[in-house]
Structures are given as structure tokens and as C-alpha cells.
Design a protein around this motif. Sequence first.
Motif, short mmCIF file in Angstrom:
data_model
loop_
_atom_site.label_atom_id
_atom_site.label_comp_id
_atom_site.label_asym_id
_atom_site.label_seq_id
_atom_site.Cartn_x
_atom_site.Cartn_y
_atom_site.Cartn_z
N ARG A 194 0.52 11.57 -1.24
CA ARG A 194 1.61 12.19 -0.49
C ARG A 194 2.93 12.05 -1.25
O ARG A 194 3.76 12.96 -1.27
CB ARG A 194 1.74 11.56 0.89
CG ARG A 194 2.81 12.23 1.77
CD ARG A 194 2.81 11.70 3.18
NE ARG A 194 3.81 12.35 4.00
CZ ARG A 194 3.62 13.47 4.69
NH1 ARG A 194 2.42 14.06 4.65
NH2 ARG A 194 4.58 14.02 5.41
N VAL A 195 3.12 10.89 -1.88
CA VAL A 195 4.35 10.59 -2.63
C VAL A 195 3.96 9.95 -3.95
O VAL A 195 3.04 9.14 -4.00
CB VAL A 195 5.28 9.64 -1.84
CG1 VAL A 195 6.50 9.25 -2.68
CG2 VAL A 195 5.70 10.25 -0.51
N ILE A 245 -10.78 6.13 -1.11
CA ILE A 245 -9.45 5.84 -0.60
C ILE A 245 -9.08 6.98 0.35
O ILE A 245 -9.02 8.14 -0.07
CB ILE A 245 -8.42 5.72 -1.73
CG1 ILE A 245 -8.77 4.51 -2.62
CG2 ILE A 245 -7.01 5.58 -1.19
CD1 ILE A 245 -7.90 4.39 -3.86
N TYR A 246 -8.83 6.64 1.61
CA TYR A 246 -8.61 7.67 2.64
C TYR A 246 -7.23 7.51 3.26
O TYR A 246 -6.61 6.45 3.20
CB TYR A 246 -9.71 7.57 3.70
CG TYR A 246 -11.10 7.69 3.11
CD1 TYR A 246 -11.59 8.92 2.70
CD2 TYR A 246 -11.89 6.56 2.92
CE1 TYR A 246 -12.86 9.04 2.13
CE2 TYR A 246 -13.16 6.68 2.35
CZ TYR A 246 -13.64 7.91 1.96
OH TYR A 246 -14.87 8.02 1.39
N GLY A 247 -6.76 8.58 3.86
CA GLY A 247 -5.45 8.57 4.47
C GLY A 247 -4.36 8.82 3.44
O GLY A 247 -4.61 8.86 2.22
N ASP A 248 -3.14 8.98 3.91
CA ASP A 248 -2.01 9.20 3.01
C ASP A 248 -1.72 7.93 2.21
O ASP A 248 -1.92 6.81 2.71
CB ASP A 248 -0.76 9.59 3.80
CG ASP A 248 -0.85 10.99 4.38
OD1 ASP A 248 -1.56 11.83 3.78
OD2 ASP A 248 -0.23 11.25 5.42
N PHE A 249 -1.23 8.11 1.00
CA PHE A 249 -0.87 6.95 0.19
C PHE A 249 0.28 7.28 -0.76
O PHE A 249 0.55 8.44 -1.06
CB PHE A 249 -2.08 6.41 -0.59
CG PHE A 249 -2.68 7.36 -1.59
CD1 PHE A 249 -2.23 7.40 -2.90
CD2 PHE A 249 -3.72 8.21 -1.22
CE1 PHE A 249 -2.80 8.27 -3.83
CE2 PHE A 249 -4.30 9.07 -2.14
CZ PHE A 249 -3.83 9.11 -3.45
N ILE A 250 0.93 6.21 -1.21
CA ILE A 250 1.98 6.30 -2.22
C ILE A 250 1.33 5.97 -3.55
O ILE A 250 0.70 4.92 -3.70
CB ILE A 250 3.12 5.29 -1.95
CG1 ILE A 250 3.54 5.31 -0.48
CG2 ILE A 250 4.29 5.55 -2.89
CD1 ILE A 250 4.07 6.61 0.01
N PHE A 251 1.47 6.84 -4.53
CA PHE A 251 0.82 6.68 -5.82
C PHE A 251 1.84 6.31 -6.88
O PHE A 251 2.98 6.77 -6.85
CB PHE A 251 0.10 7.98 -6.20
CG PHE A 251 -0.73 7.90 -7.46
CD1 PHE A 251 -1.57 6.83 -7.69
CD2 PHE A 251 -0.69 8.92 -8.39
CE1 PHE A 251 -2.36 6.77 -8.83
CE2 PHE A 251 -1.46 8.87 -9.54
CZ PHE A 251 -2.30 7.79 -9.76
N CYS A 252 1.44 5.46 -7.81
CA CYS A 252 2.29 5.12 -8.96
C CYS A 252 1.43 5.12 -10.21
O CYS A 252 0.54 4.27 -10.35
CB CYS A 252 2.94 3.76 -8.76
SG CYS A 252 3.92 3.22 -10.21
N SER A 253 1.67 6.06 -11.10
CA SER A 253 0.96 6.13 -12.37
C SER A 253 1.90 5.67 -13.47
O SER A 253 2.88 6.36 -13.79
CB SER A 253 0.50 7.56 -12.63
OG SER A 253 -0.05 7.68 -13.93
N TYR A 286 8.51 10.42 2.07
CA TYR A 286 7.28 10.51 2.86
C TYR A 286 7.45 11.51 4.01
O TYR A 286 6.52 12.25 4.33
CB TYR A 286 6.94 9.13 3.41
CG TYR A 286 5.57 9.02 4.04
CD1 TYR A 286 4.47 8.66 3.28
CD2 TYR A 286 5.38 9.29 5.39
CE1 TYR A 286 3.21 8.56 3.84
CE2 TYR A 286 4.13 9.19 5.97
CZ TYR A 286 3.04 8.83 5.20
OH TYR A 286 1.80 8.74 5.76
N GLY A 287 8.62 11.53 4.61
CA GLY A 287 8.85 12.40 5.75
C GLY A 287 9.39 13.78 5.40
O GLY A 287 9.65 14.59 6.29
#
Length: 244
Positions: A149-150, A76-84, A209-210
Motif C-alpha cells: 500500500r505504501v 503475507i496478507y492484508g495491507d502493508f508498508i514496504f521498504c526496499s 496510507y490514507g
Amino acid sequence: AGPGELKRLAWWEATQYRRREVIVGADLLLPNAHLEAAQIQKDFPELQIKYQVVPNATDRTFASGSPARFRRRYKIYGDFIFCSARVDPRKNQLALIQALAGTRFQLVFAGTPGDAAYFRRFKADLGGKNHYLGLLKPADLADAYAAARVHALVSWYDTPGLANLEAGLAGCRLVTTHRGTAREYLGTEAFYCDPGDLKSIKVAVVQAYGSPVPKGLRTKIAQKYTWARVGELTLAAYRQILAN
């Protein structure tokens, strides 16, 4: 609320007398936050609530994940929003997917399936650019936090959500629910949303994100919200009871 949720709410109301018995019989309550204690007091205004806050916590190992190791393993590449989080209605993953549909954001989810019907809807709505990794081992989870990233946890409520503490310790920008006790833990170093409002969720994610990584959050979590400190506070509470 669907029929299942309404049934659970009715059950909760019908069994409140049992919780009252527990509170009356307890020498001391150990809620996870002052806001939780206030909610208990609101539910039982006729009682004198005796409590000592013992917060939720996280393990220090979540501060040492490897983004490179995560990307090598999961491609998985690039920025991403994660939810665990466990995939179920309370954690509200479908709303996160819907709120960010049509945006450039890539979502990555990790966690066990909860409600079966909800999980089927979640898998159907996931879409081609998003990813579901299932349950991750702690070391892999630390890597995922480090790479994200987030981290977004848009639950209907959390107290404050162990994933918030784990992700914050890893250095993530945080988006979380405005319901529950997250604000007491995270203060101004997180972005809050209304879990029932897709626009609110989207705005919070865009803002997070910003934004720069919150400077003081990792230090605060490392100092105040570790299991070692929780153990000390719990021991102190028992000693207080024994002294009385």
C-alpha cells in the motif's frame, strides 16, 4: 552520530581535495539532480561548475508486478508498508520500525544486509508482525511493490533512491526522506519526513496510507526516469563535449 559515522565524516573532509581535482579536470559533470549540482557548488564555491543533469532511473518492468503472485509466494496478507533498501544505518530501517511500533501497520523489508552490527539490531527489533524477505529478484520485487500500500524510504539522504522510482512506477504511495534530491523528482506526489524524527516518520506514513494513489506519478516516471532516457541524455552530454 556514532564513532564510525564521525570517522567517515572526518575522512570525507580530509579527502575533499581529491574531489576538487576531479572536478577541475572534468569537461562536464553529470549529477543526478540540480540540487546535487547546487551542493557540489556549495562545497567548492571557488570553482565554476560545468554540469548537465542526468537523472537516476528505473526499469519499466516494475510497472507490471502481480500482488496475487506476491501473496501466494510469501504468504503475507492484508495491507502493508514496504521498504526496499540495503539494511544499514543510512537507510534508517530501525527508525521506521520504532516510529510504527504499537501501531496496526505491518512492515515488510527487502534488501541485502549492509552494516553487520546494524543488521543484528534490525533483526532483533523486527517484531512478530513484521517481515524481512532478504534480497529479492527483480520480478519478485516488482510483485512486492504491486502488493504494497505504501513504500517507505526514510533514509538520511537519497538521490532520490532507486526504490522510490521503482515503487512509484508500480503505483505505490510514497513516504521518503526530505534530505537529498527526492523532492526534485517526486514533487508533491510523495510524503516527506525528517529521518531523525520518529513522529515525523509516523505522521508521513499515516498520511500516505490514507491517501489516494498519486495519479500523475507513474506517468511522470515512465516518461522522464527510464534508463532509455538516461542513455539518451548521457550520449547527448558526450556529443556536447566532443563538439566543443
